[in-house]
Design an enzyme around this catalytic site. Structure first.
Site, PDB file in Angstrom:
ATOM      1  N   ARG A 164       0.173   0.712   1.148  1.00 45.36           N
ATOM      2  CA  ARG A 164       0.983   0.892  -0.333  1.00 45.36           C
ATOM      3  C   ARG A 164       2.109  -0.220  -0.241  1.00 45.36           C
ATOM      4  O   ARG A 164       3.209  -0.017  -1.087  1.00 45.36           O
ATOM      5  CB  ARG A 164       1.874   1.855  -0.686  1.00 45.36           C
ATOM      6  CG  ARG A 164       0.723   3.206  -1.051  1.00 45.36           C
ATOM      7  CD  ARG A 164      -0.420   3.101  -1.646  1.00 45.36           C
ATOM      8  NE  ARG A 164      -1.106   4.459  -1.526  1.00 45.36           N
ATOM      9  CZ  ARG A 164      -1.793   4.360  -1.127  1.00 45.36           C
ATOM     10  NH1 ARG A 164      -2.008   3.125  -0.184  1.00 45.36           N
ATOM     11  NH2 ARG A 164      -2.996   5.542  -0.977  1.00 45.36           N
ATOM     12  N   SER A 237       2.574   9.824  -7.215  1.00 46.90           N
ATOM     13  CA  SER A 237       3.265  10.251  -6.018  1.00 46.90           C
ATOM     14  C   SER A 237       4.960  10.179  -5.869  1.00 46.90           C
ATOM     15  O   SER A 237       4.616   8.376  -5.384  1.00 46.90           O
ATOM     16  CB  SER A 237       2.592  10.695  -4.278  1.00 46.90           C
ATOM     17  OG  SER A 237       1.463  10.630  -4.633  1.00 46.90           O
ATOM     18  N   GLU A 335       8.335   6.808  -3.706  1.00 39.24           N
ATOM     19  CA  GLU A 335       8.034   5.533  -3.544  1.00 39.24           C
ATOM     20  C   GLU A 335       7.687   4.808  -5.141  1.00 39.24           C
ATOM     21  O   GLU A 335       7.658   3.055  -5.603  1.00 39.24           O
ATOM     22  CB  GLU A 335       6.141   6.235  -3.939  1.00 39.24           C
ATOM     23  CG  GLU A 335       5.254   4.625  -4.283  1.00 39.24           C
ATOM     24  CD  GLU A 335       3.661   5.702  -3.803  1.00 39.24           C
ATOM     25  OE1 GLU A 335       3.540   6.479  -2.299  1.00 39.24           O
ATOM     26  OE2 GLU A 335       3.115   5.597  -4.892  1.00 39.24           O
TER      27      GLU A 335
END
Ligand SMILES: Cc1cc2nc3c(=O)[nH]c(=O)nc-3n(C[C@H](O)[C@H](O)[C@H](O)COP(=O)(O)OP(=O)(O)OC[C@H]3O[C@@H](n4cnc5c(N)ncnc54)[C@H](O)[C@@H]3O)c2cc1C
Length: 340
Positions: A164, A237, A335
């Protein structure tokens, strides 16, 4: 280039919150990107590019700058030996890219089906799901470097992809991505599959592993678990899975013997943020004070039900972070990106 002034930014994030932009423009070509950069520079304004707003939001209040919404379209497929080269305008809807590639029987991004957002947003956080990442098929991208206003190419090595993550997340706002180029193969995935996908295929007696079939399975799985941001405003998320040392894991196991964990190549352990949030009592937790709640089948997803501002979202985030710190001595990391 068409400029809009004093534009509400809430419609430009899938959490449907955020302040106002002094200027906003939808860019449909490289030239418009260069023109927009020039406008921002000559007016001494900061500029930020966004795609679908499914991993980002602006704070409340006025962003005294220029927002570029990337709408550069086009999917071109060519063949070089056994590789099919997809040249994709960064403003294309990512899932349309996956749909088009699977229709052609191309494998490599089928597990990334139904991830919201634009193609250009994909490399920024190296999107991943069910065992695939965009880095696996990434060849290079084209961008306008804001510091020089020149077009450049950035290849896979220079993009420094990891879990990520990429240089685009760190050197934020330097590169305005205009095109991404992927290399796919006419083939099918083979087992072993990512756990939850393998289970789904087994339960449903699916032995066709063609790109189209895997895409359907992934779509069904995601629909069972995740809220559609068009109906339930969210950013996917909201927290990353925390990583702890072996020593810290031992301490946690003394109190929580069943804590899920995965060993990483560097000897540390990845924990499930969803499990921690669930254990702390936040599954399907509706917070009256902020108008936010956690999604019933995936508590990592924070949903805006009746929130009035980003401040409400951040207050709810902080409640969760504090509770996890108190119960597990772990600080959850956010995130989605706060743009300005
Ligand atoms: C329901 C839901 C499920 C999700 N599931 C997943 C998942 O399974 N896996 C996963 O990895 N992510 C997932 N996400 C997160 C998100 O969809 C991805 O990160 C997506 O790639 C973001 O793309 P975007 O265009 O919406 O980016 P935006 O939110 O618009 O932007 C994100 C960041 O990228 C930058 N950016 C965007 N486009 C450009 C560009 N052209 N040039 C330069 N910078 C740019 C922005 O400045 C910002 O910093 C999910 C989100 C939601 C809402």
């Amino acid at each position: 280039m068409t400029l809009e002034e004093n534009v509400s930014l809430a419609p430009y994030s899938t959490i449907r919150l955020g302040g106002t932009a002094r200027y906003l423009t939808k860019v449909t070509s490289e030239n418009e990107v260069i023109e927009a950069i020039s406008f921002a520079k000559s007016n001494n304004l900061p500029s930020i590019m966004i795609g679908g707003g499914s991993n980002s939001f602006f704070k409340d209040g006025l962003f005294e700058g220029l927002v570029l919404v990337n709408k550069i379209a086009g999917i071109n497929i060519s063949q070089l030996d056994q590789t099919y080269i997809l040249s994709i305008g960064a403003g294309e809807i990512w899932d349309n890219v996956v749909l088009e590639s699977t229709k052609q029987g191309l494998s490599g991004i089928e597990c990334l089906s139904l991830i919201p957002g634009s193609a250009g947003g994909g490399p920024v956080q190296n999107i991943g799901a069910y065992g695939q990442e965009i880095a696996d098929t990434f060849l290079y991208l084209e961008a306008i470097d804001k510091t020089t206003s020149k077009k450049i190419q950035i290849d896979k090595l220079s993009a420094k992809f990891s879990y990520r993550d990429s240089i685009f997340k760190h050197d934020q706002n330097r590169y305005f991505i205009t095109k991404i180029v992927l290399g796919l193969k006419k083939s099918s995935l083979e087992p072993p599959f990512y756990n939850s996908l393998a289970e789904y295929l087994k339960i449903n007696n699916i032995t066709d592993y063609s790109p189209g079939s895997i895409r359907n399975a992934v779509i069904n799985l995601r629909n069972q678990k995740l809220p559609n941001p068009k109906d339930f405003y969210n950013l996917g998320s909201f927290f990353k899975n925390p990583i702890v040392s072996e020593g810290d894991l031992k301490v946690l196991k003394n109190s929580f013997g069943d804590i899920p964990n995965w060993e990483l190549p560097d000897g540390r352990y990845k924990l499930s943020a969803a499990w921690l949030i669930d254990k702390a009592g936040f599954r399907n937790f509706h917070d009256i004070e902020t108008g936010m709640y956690t999604w019933k089948s995936q508590p990592l997803v924070l949903v805006n039900e009746l929130a009035n501002s980003v401040n409400d979202l951040l207050k709810f985030r902080d409640k969760i972070v504090l509770r996890i710190e108190q119960e597990f001595n772990i600080t959850l990391e956010q995130e989605p990106i706060i743009l300005a």
